[in-house]
Design an enzyme around this catalytic site. Structure first.
Site, PDB file in Angstrom:
ATOM      1  N   GLU A 137       0.803  -1.236   0.000  1.00 56.25           N
ATOM      2  CA  GLU A 137       0.000   0.000   0.000  1.00 56.25           C
ATOM      3  C   GLU A 137       0.833   1.282   0.000  1.00 56.25           C
ATOM      4  O   GLU A 137       0.646   2.192   0.805  1.00 56.25           O
ATOM      5  CB  GLU A 137      -0.966  -0.041   1.196  1.00 56.25           C
ATOM      6  CG  GLU A 137      -1.865  -1.258   1.166  1.00 56.25           C
ATOM      7  CD  GLU A 137      -2.803  -1.390   2.364  1.00 56.25           C
ATOM      8  OE1 GLU A 137      -2.925  -0.436   3.139  1.00 56.25           O
ATOM      9  OE2 GLU A 137      -3.410  -2.472   2.510  1.00 56.25           O
ATOM     10  N   ASN A 180       2.252  -4.877  -3.274  1.00 51.62           N
ATOM     11  CA  ASN A 180       0.866  -5.239  -3.016  1.00 51.62           C
ATOM     12  C   ASN A 180       0.051  -3.987  -2.713  1.00 51.62           C
ATOM     13  O   ASN A 180       0.525  -3.086  -1.998  1.00 51.62           O
ATOM     14  CB  ASN A 180       0.834  -6.202  -1.804  1.00 51.62           C
ATOM     15  CG  ASN A 180      -0.496  -6.880  -1.593  1.00 51.62           C
ATOM     16  OD1 ASN A 180      -1.060  -7.453  -2.509  1.00 51.62           O
ATOM     17  ND2 ASN A 180      -1.002  -6.819  -0.365  1.00 51.62           N
ATOM     18  N   HIS A 215     -10.217  -6.228  -2.242  1.00 49.10           N
ATOM     19  CA  HIS A 215     -11.268  -6.161  -1.214  1.00 49.10           C
ATOM     20  C   HIS A 215     -12.471  -5.487  -1.870  1.00 49.10           C
ATOM     21  O   HIS A 215     -12.495  -4.265  -2.023  1.00 49.10           O
ATOM     22  CB  HIS A 215     -10.796  -5.363   0.010  1.00 49.10           C
ATOM     23  CG  HIS A 215      -9.728  -6.047   0.788  1.00 49.10           C
ATOM     24  ND1 HIS A 215      -9.955  -7.187   1.518  1.00 49.10           N
ATOM     25  CD2 HIS A 215      -8.416  -5.766   0.952  1.00 49.10           C
ATOM     26  CE1 HIS A 215      -8.828  -7.582   2.107  1.00 49.10           C
ATOM     27  NE2 HIS A 215      -7.885  -6.733   1.764  1.00 49.10           N
ATOM     28  N   GLU A 244      -5.905 -10.769  -1.561  1.00 51.09           N
ATOM     29  CA  GLU A 244      -6.723 -10.605  -0.348  1.00 51.09           C
ATOM     30  C   GLU A 244      -8.223 -10.556  -0.685  1.00 51.09           C
ATOM     31  O   GLU A 244      -8.985  -9.813  -0.093  1.00 51.09           O
ATOM     32  CB  GLU A 244      -6.314  -9.339   0.418  1.00 51.09           C
ATOM     33  CG  GLU A 244      -4.843  -9.278   0.739  1.00 51.09           C
ATOM     34  CD  GLU A 244      -4.443  -8.052   1.523  1.00 51.09           C
ATOM     35  OE1 GLU A 244      -5.333  -7.361   2.062  1.00 51.09           O
ATOM     36  OE2 GLU A 244      -3.232  -7.758   1.609  1.00 51.09           O
ATOM     37  N   ASP A 246     -11.961 -10.613  -0.914  1.00 57.29           N
ATOM     38  CA  ASP A 246     -13.187 -10.856  -0.165  1.00 57.29           C
ATOM     39  C   ASP A 246     -14.285 -10.005  -0.808  1.00 57.29           C
ATOM     40  O   ASP A 246     -13.999  -8.989  -1.436  1.00 57.29           O
ATOM     41  CB  ASP A 246     -13.069 -10.606   1.343  1.00 57.29           C
ATOM     42  CG  ASP A 246     -12.341  -9.319   1.720  1.00 57.29           C
ATOM     43  OD1 ASP A 246     -11.683  -9.291   2.770  1.00 57.29           O
ATOM     44  OD2 ASP A 246     -12.424  -8.331   0.950  1.00 57.29           O
TER      45      ASP A 246
HETATM   46  O1  G3I Z   1      -2.835  -8.832  18.475  1.00 59.65           O
HETATM   47  C1  G3I Z   1      -3.626  -7.840  19.119  1.00 59.65           C
HETATM   48  C2  G3I Z   1      -4.150  -8.359  20.444  1.00 59.65           C
HETATM   49  O2  G3I Z   1      -3.041  -8.577  21.310  1.00 59.65           O
HETATM   50  C3  G3I Z   1      -5.099  -7.323  21.043  1.00 59.65           C
HETATM   51  O3  G3I Z   1      -5.646  -7.848  22.239  1.00 59.65           O
HETATM   52  C4  G3I Z   1      -6.211  -7.025  20.033  1.00 59.65           C
HETATM   53  C5  G3I Z   1      -7.187  -5.992  20.561  1.00 59.65           C
HETATM   54  O4  G3I Z   1      -6.571  -4.726  20.519  1.00 59.65           O
HETATM   55  O5  G3I Z   1      -5.625  -6.505  18.835  1.00 59.65           O
HETATM   56  C6  G3I Z   1      -4.800  -7.480  18.226  1.00 59.65           C
HETATM   57  O6  G3I Z   1      -4.254  -6.910  17.065  1.00 59.65           O
HETATM   58  C7  G3I Z   1      -5.205  -6.844  16.010  1.00 59.65           C
HETATM   59  C8  G3I Z   1      -4.620  -7.616  14.820  1.00 59.65           C
HETATM   60  O7  G3I Z   1      -5.474  -7.480  13.680  1.00 59.65           O
HETATM   61  C9  G3I Z   1      -4.459  -9.095  15.140  1.00 59.65           C
HETATM   62  O8  G3I Z   1      -5.729  -9.661  15.385  1.00 59.65           O
HETATM   63  C10 G3I Z   1      -5.360  -5.381  15.640  1.00 59.65           C
HETATM   64  O9  G3I Z   1      -6.059  -4.733  16.693  1.00 59.65           O
HETATM   65  C11 G3I Z   1      -6.169  -5.262  14.377  1.00 59.65           C
HETATM   66  O10 G3I Z   1      -6.164  -3.912  13.919  1.00 59.65           O
HETATM   67  C12 G3I Z   1      -5.526  -6.106  13.273  1.00 59.65           C
HETATM   68  O11 G3I Z   1      -6.362  -6.016  12.115  1.00 59.65           O
HETATM   69  C13 G3I Z   1      -5.709  -6.495  10.931  1.00 59.65           C
HETATM   70  C14 G3I Z   1      -5.578  -5.338   9.950  1.00 59.65           C
HETATM   71  O12 G3I Z   1      -5.003  -5.801   8.729  1.00 59.65           O
HETATM   72  C15 G3I Z   1      -4.694  -4.261  10.535  1.00 59.65           C
HETATM   73  O13 G3I Z   1      -4.708  -3.181   9.686  1.00 59.65           O
HETATM   74  C16 G3I Z   1      -6.582  -7.572  10.315  1.00 59.65           C
HETATM   75  O14 G3I Z   1      -6.620  -8.711  11.165  1.00 59.65           O
HETATM   76  C17 G3I Z   1      -6.009  -7.967   8.959  1.00 59.65           C
HETATM   77  O15 G3I Z   1      -6.886  -8.872   8.298  1.00 59.65           O
HETATM   78  C18 G3I Z   1      -5.873  -6.725   8.072  1.00 59.65           C
HETATM   79  O16 G3I Z   1      -5.333  -7.127   6.870  1.00 59.65           O
HETATM   80  C19 G3I Z   1      -4.989  -6.040   5.983  1.00 59.65           C
HETATM   81  C20 G3I Z   1      -3.772  -6.473   5.201  1.00 59.65           C
HETATM   82  O17 G3I Z   1      -2.725  -6.748   6.095  1.00 59.65           O
HETATM   83  C21 G3I Z   1      -3.380  -5.413   4.191  1.00 59.65           C
HETATM   84  N1  G3I Z   1      -4.521  -5.101   3.314  1.00 59.65           N
HETATM   85  C22 G3I Z   1      -5.710  -4.649   4.040  1.00 59.65           C
HETATM   86  C23 G3I Z   1      -6.157  -5.756   5.010  1.00 59.65           C
HETATM   87  C24 G3I Z   1      -7.420  -5.328   5.711  1.00 59.65           C
HETATM   88  O18 G3I Z   1      -7.167  -4.215   6.522  1.00 59.65           O
END
Ligand code: G3I
Length: 335
Positions: A137, A180, A215, A244, A246
């Site tokens: 990005e 990506n 997405h 990715e 969906d």
């Molecule tokens: O690991 C922590 C955990 O310790 C904590 O308790 C919890 C609550 O705060 O957060 C957890 O981290 C989360 C992480 O996912 C792991 O589950 C983050 O808050 C959360 O923001 C994060 O979201 C991810 C997101 O990227 C971050 O921007 C999504 O799972 C993931 O699917 C998403 O994937 C991205 C790609 O990497 C790039 N393209 C866009 C796509 C969607 O945003």
């Protein structure tokens, strides 16, 4: 009798799924191994997960996913070495501990941290990870030069991208290295990405492929616009991967339903079917298609930041195949 395996139906390119360590057990693990031959760790290989403090690498979650892939004959897409999100704050702190400003010293410091990170992460996995999303990005089509004004860009210009690909190629010489991004079907963004990849490849930067996150939703983008996206990058001689995918049941509106309406799930099935039809048509240029999650309970679009459940995957929250799955797997489907 069990349902057909997606990877046995789609033999023209590897079919991938994004997984978290929590999904490596029970029915989810069985479904992942049955239907897919590639896996992308959804979060476990991001900077905040692998180097939360300088030099303090941690790989437990990533190792578990890489091990699961090895046990099940699945390729691994490493995601992602450089991103403006999920990068710990320490990375952008200068020698005095303040937020970096654009100076030659800070550029050198930041690039040295980037190099050490990539050597630590991509170097650890070597050939176990065959594809890397080296940078994620970096485009902002609203900027005159098409570049997102991230800290990476503010401090180093394009050099963080050059360094990332050079070092990744040094430590993982057999890995296919990707840039990506999302909304790469949008003409302005598509063309900005094309210009960047074209320029860097002409400099000899080892960019092997372009990742289209895709997405999308039940009504966007059209097949025509998606086809124009794929067509655009063919002359560059790069691989293209859908990284990715969906399909949200929502259009880009404020609507929100308590449960996914039947008509939206049907529209979703049609959108998945038309997308997979296009990808198959372009199988010569597309080297993998990854869905960003297995089921409607293991997706980033599950009532998180957007506050609604988009039910975007091929399997529902009971891990049952949805119309979207049948629309993709059954040539005679006519829902
Ligand atoms: O690991 C922590 C955990 O310790 C904590 O308790 C919890 C609550 O705060 O957060 C957890 O981290 C989360 C992480 O996912 C792991 O589950 C983050 O808050 C959360 O923001 C994060 O979201 C991810 C997101 O990227 C971050 O921007 C999504 O799972 C993931 O699917 C998403 O994937 C991205 C790609 O990497 C790039 N393209 C866009 C796509 C969607 O945003």
């Amino acid at each position: 009798t069990d349902i057909p395996s997606l990877k046995e139906v789609f033999t023209e390119f590897p079919l991938g799924v994004a997984l978290s360590p929590e999904s490596l057990y029970g029915e989810r693990a069985r479904l992942a191994a049955k239907h897919f031959n590639s896996v992308t760790p959804g979060n476990a290989l991001k900077w905040d997960a692998t180097e939360p403090r300088e030099g303090a690498f941690q790989f437990t979650d990533a190792d578990r996913i890489v091990q699961f892939a090895a046990e099940n004959g699945m390729a691994v897409r490493g995601h992602t070495l450089v991103w403006h999100q999920q990068t710990p704050d320490w990375v952008f702190r200068d020698a005095a501990g303040d937020v970096m400003t654009p100076t030659p010293e800070n550029k050198e410091l930041l690039l040295s941290r980037l190099e050490a990170h990539i050597r630590g992460v991509a170097g650890r996995y070597g050939d176990d990870i065959g594809v890397w999303d080296v940078v994620n990005e970096v485009i902002d089509e609203n900027q005159a030069d098409g570049m997102r004004r991230s800290m990476w860009y503010q401090i180093t210009g394009l050099d963080y991208i050059r360094t990332a690909f050079r070092v990744a190629h040094e430590v993982a010489p057999n890995a296919r290295l990707f840039i990506n991004d999302y909304n790469t079907n949008v003409p302005a963004k598509r063309d900005a990405l094309f210009g960047l990849v074209s320029q860097l490849r002409s400099e000899g930067v080892p960019i092997h492929g372009v990742g289209h996150q895709m997405h999308v939703n039940v009504e966007w983008p059209s097949v025509a616009e998606t086809e124009a996206m794929l067509q655009k990058f063919i002359p560059l001689g790069v691989e293209q991967q859908i990284t990715e995918l969906d399909v949200s049941i929502y259009t880009n509106s404020g609507e929100s339903f308590p449960t996914p309406p039947a008509d939206r799930l049907l529209a979703q099935a049609h959108k998945y079917r038309e997308m997979f039809g296009l990808f198959t048509e372009y199988a010569e240029h597309i080297t993998s298609v990854t869905v960003w999650g297995l089921d409607d309970d293991s997706t980033w679009l599950d009532g998180g930041s957007l506050g609604r459940d988009d039910a975007p995957m091929l399997f529902d929250d009971q891990l049952q195949a949805k119309s979207a799955y049948w629309a993709v797997v059954d040539p005679n489907w006519s829902g």
